[in-house]
Design an enzyme around this catalytic site. Structure first.
Site, mmCIF file in Angstrom:
data_model
loop_
_atom_site.group_PDB
_atom_site.id
_atom_site.type_symbol
_atom_site.label_atom_id
_atom_site.label_comp_id
_atom_site.label_asym_id
_atom_site.label_seq_id
_atom_site.Cartn_x
_atom_site.Cartn_y
_atom_site.Cartn_z
ATOM 1 N N HIS A 410 0.774 -1.181 -0.004
ATOM 2 C CA HIS A 410 -0.100 0.018 -0.239
ATOM 3 C C HIS A 410 0.982 1.134 -0.035
ATOM 4 C CE1 HIS A 410 -3.721 1.879 -0.110
ATOM 5 N NE2 HIS A 410 -4.327 1.303 0.764
ATOM 6 N N ASP A 414 -1.921 2.177 -4.461
ATOM 7 C CA ASP A 414 -3.288 2.622 -4.189
ATOM 8 C C ASP A 414 -4.295 1.513 -4.313
ATOM 9 O OD1 ASP A 414 -2.002 5.153 -3.253
ATOM 10 O OD2 ASP A 414 -2.666 5.913 -5.202
#
Length: 438
Positions: A410, A414
């Site tokens: 992450h 995204d």
């Protein structure tokens, strides 16, 4: 007699140390030339260390699981004859294990602790006119909870046995106070009064504990999983895929395949779909150097395929999947999987992946949360195919459904980009003809 010292060899370019994972000899064992003495591991590659001489092992310099630097002494071998001893960098004789005396010597008794009284001769020798009194006590209870040894039949009268059977009590668990440990009615009453739980006849408690040292490949896996979970903030995205059309195509291609072609699984289709999806999102095919703060996006798609072996999990790599067709992907994946299971995969075949596929086959479950193969930024998890009802707009129809459980770094990917990537793969697998269209 000469002594030959064997040192940790240089097991690979740039490798300064290796982990000792197996000894094939022990002190006192005779060895012959070229006999394997030990096995060491580095970067998931196991290297055997042979003996260059014939003689007797006199000393081992490391224990299993220890990391040994290249050039450090690990074995000393006594060579028969009067030949001069090879150079050993000043190493002396092996230390004698603590608490062991050389053969032929007597180990003196330990000194008495401070304040402890030494028994006098009068107390050591019982007086002739002093009668012996035997103390009446119940047999000691073992650590496993049973008062008698394994296989020992408890002594008891038929009436006591009937009472114990009716109460569901295993007499092997009851201490006996009678002659030769015989169990009386009083013993049974005391056992019940103490609140002891009845034990089903024929079942015994097992309180054993085995200590398994984490070494070799298992240790490398543990270290890498801990590194990945501690440094990568995972986001996992699960999507179901209708693979009915893909399975029909796969069955037909396998039925009509040439003898020189391997049987197709779902993996080569997924590899080709990933190559097409990566062309639109190259940031998924990358390695993240978080120490330097640099993302390395690779043009070549090197697909790691997590494979379970008798030694543990390894990840052989299908290199340049973008340049391979469906059959070539299947051939290379099958070859690497077999090499991994046989333990013959090379270091180059087990390193260098840029994105990984993990699959548990028929045991794949409904959903998983795969751990990213550090320092990659994405891993695609394949779950098992199951027939489930699917609404086609007018009715429910049976369909072959499979979930993709995929994890992403992450910090780099995204959630939206992860979803777009998985949805692109889903579209290609549900319409497999698109996989073959450039």
């Amino acid at each position: 007699m000469a002594e030959h010292v064997i040192k940790m060899p240089d097991v690979g370019e740039g490798v300064a140390e290796a982990e000792l994972v197996e000894w094939h000899v022990k002190p006192g064992d005779p060895v012959r030339e070229d006999m394997v003495l030990a096995a060491v591991m580095t970067d998931k590659a196991t290297v055997e260390i042979p003996s260059p001489v014939e003689g007797t092992v006199s000393w081992l310099g490391a224990e299993i699981g220890e990391t040994v630097a290249v050039g450090s002494p690990i074995v000393k071998i006594d060579i028969a004859g009067d030949a001069p001893a090879p150079m050993d960098d000043g190493e002396g004789e092996a230390p004698v294990a603590e608490g062991l005396a050389p053969q032929g010597e007597t180990v003196p008794p330990p000194p008495a602790a401070a304040g402890e009284k030494k028994p006098d001769k009068e107390s050591e020798t019982p007086k002739a006119n002093k009668p012996k009194v035997a103390a009446k006590s119940a047999p000691p209870i073992s650590k496993a909870g049973a008062p008698r040894a394994e296989g020992e039949r408890p002594l008891a009268s038929p009436a006591v046995r009937l009472r114990a059977k009716d109460a569901g009590i295993d007499l092997r668990q009851v201490p006996g106070s009678g002659p030769a440990g015989r169990i009386t009615h009083d013993d049974l009453d005391q056992f019940i009064a103490r609140g002891s739980q009845p034990v089903a006849t024929g079942l015994r408690r097992d309180t054993s504990v085995d200590e398994v040292k984490v070494v070799g490949l298992r240790r490398r896996i543990a270290e890498k999983m801990a590194l990945a979970k501690s440094r990568i903030p995972h986001i996992t995205y699960v999507e179901e895929v209708n693979v009915s059309a893909l399975e029909d195509l796969r069955a037909r291609l396998n039925a009509e395949k040439r003898p020189d072609r391997p049987k197709l699984t779902i993996l080569p289709f997924l590899m080709r779909a990933m190559v097409k999806a990566i062309a639109d999102q190259p940031q998924l095919n990358a390695l993240y150097d978080d120490d330097a703060g640099v993302i390395h996006r690779h043009g070549g798609v090197h697909v790691g395929i997590a494979a379970q072996t008798p030694s543990g999990l390894v990840v052989p790599v299908v290199r340049h999947a973008e340049a391979r067709d469906l059959w070539d992907c299947a051939t290379e994946a099958a070859r690497l999987a077999e090499a991994a299971r046989a333990g013959t995969a090379t270091r180059e075949e087990l390193t260098g992946s840029t994105i990984t596929i993990t699959s548990l086959g028929a045991m794949g479950g409904v959903a998983t949360t795969p751990v990213i193969n550090y320092p990659e930024v994405a891993i695609i998890g394949v779950n098992k195919i199951m027939v489930r009802p699917l609404w086609d707009g007018t009715q429910f129809v049976p369909a072959k459904m499979m979930n993709l459980s995929s994890s992403f770094d992450h910090r780099v990917i995204d959630g939206w980009d992860a979803a777009v990537f998985v949805q692109r793969i889903k579209t290609l697998l549900e319409t497999p003809a698109m996989i073959f269209v450039d």
